[in-house]
Design a protein around this motif. Structure first.
Motif, mmCIF file in Angstrom:
data_model
loop_
_atom_site.group_PDB
_atom_site.id
_atom_site.type_symbol
_atom_site.label_atom_id
_atom_site.label_comp_id
_atom_site.label_asym_id
_atom_site.label_seq_id
_atom_site.Cartn_x
_atom_site.Cartn_y
_atom_site.Cartn_z
ATOM 1 N N SER A 99 36.282 42.667 44.479
ATOM 2 C CA SER A 99 35.654 43.969 44.268
ATOM 3 C C SER A 99 34.827 44.386 45.471
ATOM 4 O O SER A 99 34.298 43.554 46.199
ATOM 5 C CB SER A 99 34.748 43.917 43.040
ATOM 6 N N SER A 102 31.365 49.463 44.908
ATOM 7 C CA SER A 102 31.562 50.560 43.961
ATOM 8 C C SER A 102 32.388 50.158 42.749
ATOM 9 O O SER A 102 32.437 50.897 41.772
ATOM 10 C CB SER A 102 32.224 51.744 44.667
ATOM 11 N N SER A 103 33.045 49.016 42.796
ATOM 12 C CA SER A 103 33.927 48.640 41.686
ATOM 13 C C SER A 103 33.512 47.356 40.991
ATOM 14 O O SER A 103 34.209 46.905 40.081
ATOM 15 C CB SER A 103 35.367 48.488 42.191
ATOM 16 N N THR A 105 31.381 46.590 38.808
ATOM 17 C CA THR A 105 31.083 46.641 37.371
ATOM 18 C C THR A 105 32.218 47.258 36.560
ATOM 19 O O THR A 105 32.046 47.553 35.378
ATOM 20 C CB THR A 105 29.798 47.437 37.111
ATOM 21 N N THR A 106 33.354 47.454 37.199
ATOM 22 C CA THR A 106 34.470 48.113 36.513
ATOM 23 C C THR A 106 35.617 47.154 36.237
ATOM 24 O O THR A 106 35.821 46.183 36.957
ATOM 25 C CB THR A 106 35.018 49.282 37.351
ATOM 26 N N TYR A 107 36.372 47.465 35.190
ATOM 27 C CA TYR A 107 37.546 46.669 34.824
ATOM 28 C C TYR A 107 38.525 46.608 36.007
ATOM 29 O O TYR A 107 39.117 45.569 36.282
ATOM 30 C CB TYR A 107 38.202 47.304 33.605
ATOM 31 N N GLU A 108 38.650 47.714 36.698
ATOM 32 C CA GLU A 108 39.635 47.821 37.788
ATOM 33 C C GLU A 108 39.268 46.965 38.999
ATOM 34 O O GLU A 108 40.097 46.747 39.878
ATOM 35 C CB GLU A 108 39.786 49.282 38.223
ATOM 36 N N GLY A 109 38.045 46.491 39.048
ATOM 37 C CA GLY A 109 37.613 45.689 40.183
ATOM 38 C C GLY A 109 38.083 44.248 40.155
ATOM 39 O O GLY A 109 37.833 43.507 41.091
ATOM 40 N N TYR A 110 38.779 43.853 39.082
ATOM 41 C CA TYR A 110 39.149 42.457 38.907
ATOM 42 C C TYR A 110 40.637 42.312 38.629
ATOM 43 O O TYR A 110 41.202 43.020 37.802
ATOM 44 C CB TYR A 110 38.313 41.835 37.781
#
Length: 123
Positions: A99, A102-103, A105-110
């Motif tokens: 990540s 900016s990502s 804390t997001t689902y898309e960051g992993y």
């Protein structure tokens, strides 16, 4: 890459649990815990990011009660949960990725996810 989460269980409100997530394979820039309660979407809980040093991030709902940590030698991620509340009841998932800020804390960051471990907090 494999992530194996463990440590969930049944605990009374006000109690504590420590979740573990053993990782195999390469190391990543970011590691996180998410959770999903029955009938709800998966939500961010906590993350640790290697970015200009080491930074930790927490959801407002767990700030001050949960602590994320990582043992690099054991390649294991932890989530220490204190003062547990019934609303913390959920399946907890560990995740790993590269990540950026900016990502994180997001689902898309992993990209990689563990299988989940159930935490039940009784009132």
């Amino acid at each position: 890459v494999q992530l194996q989460a463990s440590g969930g269980g049944l605990v009374q409100a006000g109690g504590s649990l420590r979740l573990s997530c053993a990782a195999s394979g390469r190391t990543f820039r970011s590691y996180a815990w998410f959770r999903q309660a029955p009938g709800k979407e998966r939500e961010f809980v906590a993350a640790v990011l290697r970015y200009s040093g080491r930074r930790e991030f927490y959801a407002d709902s767990v700030k001050g009660r949960f602590t994320i940590s990582r043992d690099n030698a054991k390649n294991t991620l932890y989530l220490e949960m204190n003062s547990l509340k019934p609303e913390d009841t959920a399946v907890y998932y560990c995740a790993a990725g590269d990540s950026i800020l900016s990502s994180v804390t997001t689902y898309e960051g992993y990209r990689y996810w563990g299988q989940g471990t159930l935490v039940t907090v009784s009132s």
